[in-house]
Design an enzyme around this catalytic site. Structure first.
Site, PDB file in Angstrom:
ATOM      1  N   SER A 191      66.457 -73.330 105.848  1.00  0.00           N
ATOM      2  CA  SER A 191      66.900 -71.944 106.401  1.00  0.00           C
ATOM      3  C   SER A 191      68.303 -71.858 106.479  1.00  0.00           C
ATOM      4  O   SER A 191      68.975 -72.187 105.542  1.00  0.00           O
ATOM      5  CB  SER A 191      66.090 -71.714 107.632  1.00  0.00           C
ATOM      6  OG  SER A 191      66.272 -70.514 108.333  1.00  0.00           O
ATOM      7  N   ASP A 314      59.725 -74.038 111.217  1.00  0.00           N
ATOM      8  CA  ASP A 314      58.938 -73.678 110.005  1.00  0.00           C
ATOM      9  C   ASP A 314      58.558 -75.045 109.178  1.00  0.00           C
ATOM     10  O   ASP A 314      60.113 -75.381 108.799  1.00  0.00           O
ATOM     11  CB  ASP A 314      59.584 -72.590 109.351  1.00  0.00           C
ATOM     12  CG  ASP A 314      58.640 -71.941 108.207  1.00  0.00           C
ATOM     13  OD1 ASP A 314      57.523 -72.007 107.962  1.00  0.00           O
ATOM     14  OD2 ASP A 314      59.201 -71.549 107.224  1.00  0.00           O
TER      15      ASP A 314
END
Length: 372
Positions: A191, A314
Site C-alpha cells: 500500500s 490487509d
C-alpha cells in the site's frame, strides 16, 4: 511536539481548506502556506517543516519539479494531492518517483464516504509520514534488455540510504540461503510506499523470471493502468493490468486493477485470473487478503508471498490462509518501510518466516525462486 506542516497549492480555497483540517488536530500545526512550487522550495529550506502537502499543477514551478528540488536539497516527507484522471495518475507517479511519500485525491469525496472520515484520513496520513526520516531519492535507470539467468542474481551492495521516503537500516537484514523449495507463483501485496518499492524490486528481475507474479497495490482505478504501463516500460519482465481470463505466464506480472478484486481460478499450469467488483463493504479494492486467499485454494504450498510497506493489516488473513496451506510468507522489515503496518501485522501474527530490507528483497526473491 506537534508535526509542522507546510501547505502548498495555487488555490486559496484549497490552501484554506487543508489548513483548517490540519489545524483541527492538536498534533498538527500549519507553519506556512505557499502558492507555487518555487515558494515551496524556498519555504521548505527556511521553515523546515516536518511534512509538506503539495499540489501538482501550479504556476511558476509545478509540484513535481518542486518535489525534486526539495528532496535534492532539504528532504522532507511530501504528501501529493492529485486528480483521479489518467494525466493525474502519471503526474502522481512522477512525483512519487521524485521522492514524494504518498498521495491523496484532491477531491476529498473520492477518498471517504463522509466529511468527517475524509478529515480523519488526511490527518492520519500527515501524521504517519511526518514520523519518517527521508533521504534523497535514487532514480533507477532500467530498460528491457536481453534476459539474464535467474539462477545468478546480481548482488547489489547495501546503499547507505534507502529509496525515496525510506529510512536507513542500521543493521541490514541477513538473508539466508535459498530454502530449496519449489514455487509456481510469486505474490506481492503493498500500500503506502508501494509504487516505489515495487519499482525497485521488479526492475531487478530478469526477463526469464520463472514464475508468474500477482501484484496487489492499494491504488485508485484511474491510477493502475498508468502504473502498470510504467512498470512495463522499466522492467525486463512483462507487466500489465490484469483482466478477467488472463492465463498466468512465467515472467509476467499482473497488477490488480484499482476498484476491483483479483482472484485466481484453477486453469492450466498456473491458473486463470478472475476480476470482480467485490463487496461494497470491503475497505480495500483491490484487497491483498482476497487475492492471497484465492491463491491459497489453487496453488497453496507452491506460493511465495511478500508483504511490503503499507498502512493497516490487509494481507494478514490472506497470509494466514496461505501459511496454513504450506506457502512461504515474507515481510519487509520495519527500517525500510514507509509505513510498517501491513508487514508488522503479518510478522506479529507469526506468519512471516523472514523480515527483509527493501534493498535486499529482490535478490532474496531471485535466490529463493531459482529452484522453481
Amino acid at each position: 511536539m506537534s508535526i509542522k506542516v507546510l501547505v502548498v497549492d495555487d488555490s486559496s480555497f484549497f490552501r484554506r481548506r487543508v489548513s483548517e483540517i490540519v489545524s483541527k488536530d492538536p498534533d498538527l500545526e500549519v507553519i506556512g502556506t505557499a502558492v507555487n512550487g518555487a515558494e515551496a522550495v524556498k519555504m521548505a529550506a527556511e521553515l523546515k517543516p516536518n511534512v509538506i502537502t503539495m499540489d501538482i499543477e501550479m504556476p511558476v514551478m509545478d509540484g513535481i519539479s518542486a518535489v525534486r528540488e526539495i528532496m535534492a536539497n532539504t528532504p522532507v516527507p511530501i504528501l501529493m494531492f492529485s486528480s483521479l484522471t489518467h494525466d493525474g495518475a502519471k503526474a502522481t507517479l512522477d512525483a512519487l518517483e521524485a521522492g514524494a511519500l504518498d498521495f491523496l485525491p484532491k477531491r476529498f469525496e473520492d477518498i471517504a464516504t463522509n466529511k468527517d472520515e475524509a478529515i480523519r484520513l488526511l490527518q492520519q496520513r500527515i501524521k504517519t509520514i511526518g514520523r519518517r526520516r527521508v533521504y534523497k531519492p535514487i532514480t533507477p535507470s532500467v530498460t528491457k534488455s536481453a534476459p539474464t539467468p535467474v539462477s545468478r542474481p546480481v548482488t547489489t551492495p547495501v546503499s547507505p540510504r534507502a529509496v525515496s521516503g525510506s529510512v536507513v537500516s542500521p543493521k541490514p537484514s541477513i538473508i539466508n540461503r535459498a530454502s530449496g523449495k519449489k514455487y509456481r507463483i510469486l505474490l506481492i501485496g503493498t500500500s503506502t510506499g508501494g509504487p516505489v518499492a515495487l519499482q525497485k524490486i521488479l526492475t531487478k528481475f530478469p526477463q526469464n523470471y520463472p514464475h508468474p507474479i500477482l501484484l496487489i497495490q492499494h491504488m485508485p482505478a484511474a491510477f493502475t493502468p498508468a502504473f502498470a504501463s510504467r512498470l512495463n516500460a522499466l522492467c525486463q519482465i512483462e507487466v500489465k493490468e490484469a483482466v478477467s481470463g488472463d492465463q498466468l505466464k512465467a515472467g509476467h506480472a499482473y497488477l490488480a486493477p484499482g476498484g476491483m478484486q483479483m482472484m485466481l481460478e484453477r486453469a492450466g499450469t498456473h491458473g486463470r485470473l478472475k476480476i470482480v467488483a467485490g463487496s461494497e463493504d470491503m475497505n480495500y479494492k483491490p484487497s491483498v487478503d482476497i487475492t492471497f486467499a484465492s491463491v491459497s485454494k489453487v496453488l497453496g504450498k507452491d506460493t511465495l508471498a511478500v508483504i511490503l510497506t503499507g498502512m493497516g493489516a490487509d494481507g494478514r488473513e490472506g497470509s494466514r490462509m496461505l501459511k496454513s496451506s504450506g506457502a512461504t510468507i515474507w515481510a519487509q522489515d520495519e527500517a525500510s518501510c514507509i509505513v510498517y503496518g501491513m508487514p508488522q501485522a503479518v510478522t506479529a501474527a507469526g506468519l512471516s518466516s523472514q523480515s527483509i530490507g527493501l534493498e535486499q528483497m529482490a535478490d532474496a526473491i531471485l535466490r529463493e525462486s531459482s529452484n522453481g
